[in-house]
Design an enzyme around this catalytic site. Structure first.
Site, mmCIF file in Angstrom:
data_model
loop_
_atom_site.group_PDB
_atom_site.id
_atom_site.type_symbol
_atom_site.label_atom_id
_atom_site.label_comp_id
_atom_site.label_asym_id
_atom_site.label_seq_id
_atom_site.Cartn_x
_atom_site.Cartn_y
_atom_site.Cartn_z
ATOM 1 N N SER A 207 41.932 32.583 36.033
ATOM 2 C CA SER A 207 40.757 32.189 35.556
ATOM 3 C C SER A 207 40.673 31.496 34.604
ATOM 4 O O SER A 207 41.493 31.567 33.432
ATOM 5 C CB SER A 207 39.823 33.553 35.110
ATOM 6 O OG SER A 207 38.472 33.486 34.839
ATOM 7 N N TYR B 133 39.395 41.353 31.333
ATOM 8 C CA TYR B 133 39.667 40.638 32.184
ATOM 9 C C TYR B 133 40.517 39.187 31.861
ATOM 10 O O TYR B 133 41.584 38.870 32.508
ATOM 11 C CB TYR B 133 38.373 40.137 32.982
ATOM 12 C CG TYR B 133 38.788 39.270 34.389
ATOM 13 C CD1 TYR B 133 39.051 39.961 35.381
ATOM 14 C CD2 TYR B 133 38.141 38.075 34.422
ATOM 15 C CE1 TYR B 133 39.121 39.211 36.745
ATOM 16 C CE2 TYR B 133 38.418 37.371 35.593
ATOM 17 C CZ TYR B 133 38.808 38.017 36.773
ATOM 18 O OH TYR B 133 39.082 37.255 37.881
#
Length: 251
Positions: A142, A157
């Site tokens: 990401s 995350y």
């Protein structure tokens, strides 16, 4: 031209979203695709049908990732359909249910790391004995790992996904002698169902798009195209790399 004829691929978390787009693209390129799902068997079968409708070949396998013995369960299911592997796409991921450092519990932290780091690590470990020389591994990360300050509530995350980038670098060096490439693909905001739920009105959607240099939100197919390049013969001289597929978000 079908560039992946004769190849077998496994895409984790491929019953929907980015994973489904990757599975469909690899199938169109000629690969036989293992469509992995966690719980939604109907969605996985729908992905298999979509691959087959486009002229490809696919089969569905079920395994809960982020739990004990997850990698063994996954590969036991895979071995029931195929005996070799050429492409592994570690796509499955879990966003936190708790946001920000103050709200994060030890159990929530462990869940995020178990799914986003531990599962891909051991799925890959088990894959290496099955993967033929010249294979391809792609880890889906990401852009939050580069822009964590933009959404600090996603700290766990971003931390977990950054672990995949370390895994990419280490494995690229380790597996180079076998001709196996290992790369990271890092999407930004992509219009999947979870993203659509967050961008609950057109104003929010337009603001998010304004953060992207190319002026729109990403589509799962945009990420699938990057993965398809990396696993193709044309991507054979690219390894150990981080490929931002955000359309130039937060430049």
């Amino acid at each position: 031209m079908s560039t992946l004829v004769g190849k077998t691929a496994l895409v984790t978390g491929s019953s929907r979203g980015i994973g489904r787009a990757v599975a469909e693209r690899l199938g169109r390129e000629g690969a036989r695709v293992a469509v992995h799902y966690r719980r939604d068997e109907a969605a996985a079968k729908d992905t298999v049908s979509a691959v087959e409708a486009a002229g490809g070949s696919a089969f569905a396998i079920q395994a809960e990732l982020g739990v004990p013995n997850d990698a063994q369960t996954l590969w036991d299911a895979f071995d029931g359909h195929a005996d070799t592997l050429d492409i592994l796409v570690n796509n499955v991921g879990l966003e936190p249910g708790e946001f920000g450092i103050a709200a994060t519990t030890p159990d929530g932290f462990d869940d995020v790391f178990a799914t986003n780091v531990k599962a891909p690590f051991f799925v890959t470990q088990h894959a290496l004995g099955r993967m033929r020389d010249g294979g391809r591994i792609v880890n889906i990360s990401s852009t939050l790992t580069s822009h964590a300050s933009a959404q600090p509530e996603y700290v766990t995350y971003a931390m977990a996904k950054s672990g995949l980038e370390i895994l990419t670098s280490a494995l690229a060096k380790q597996l180079g002698q076998r001709g196996i490439t290992v790369n990271t693909v890092a999407p930004g905001l992509v219009e999947t169902e979870p993203t659509k739920a967050k961008l609950f009105n057109e104003e929010a959607r337009q603001f998010a798009a304004s953060l992207v240099a190319l002026g729109r939100l990403g589509q799962p197919e945009d990420v699938a195209s990057a993965v398809a390049f990396l696993v193709s013969p044309d991507g054979g001289w690219v390894t150990g790399q981080y490929l931002d597929t955000s359309g130039g978000m937060l430049l």
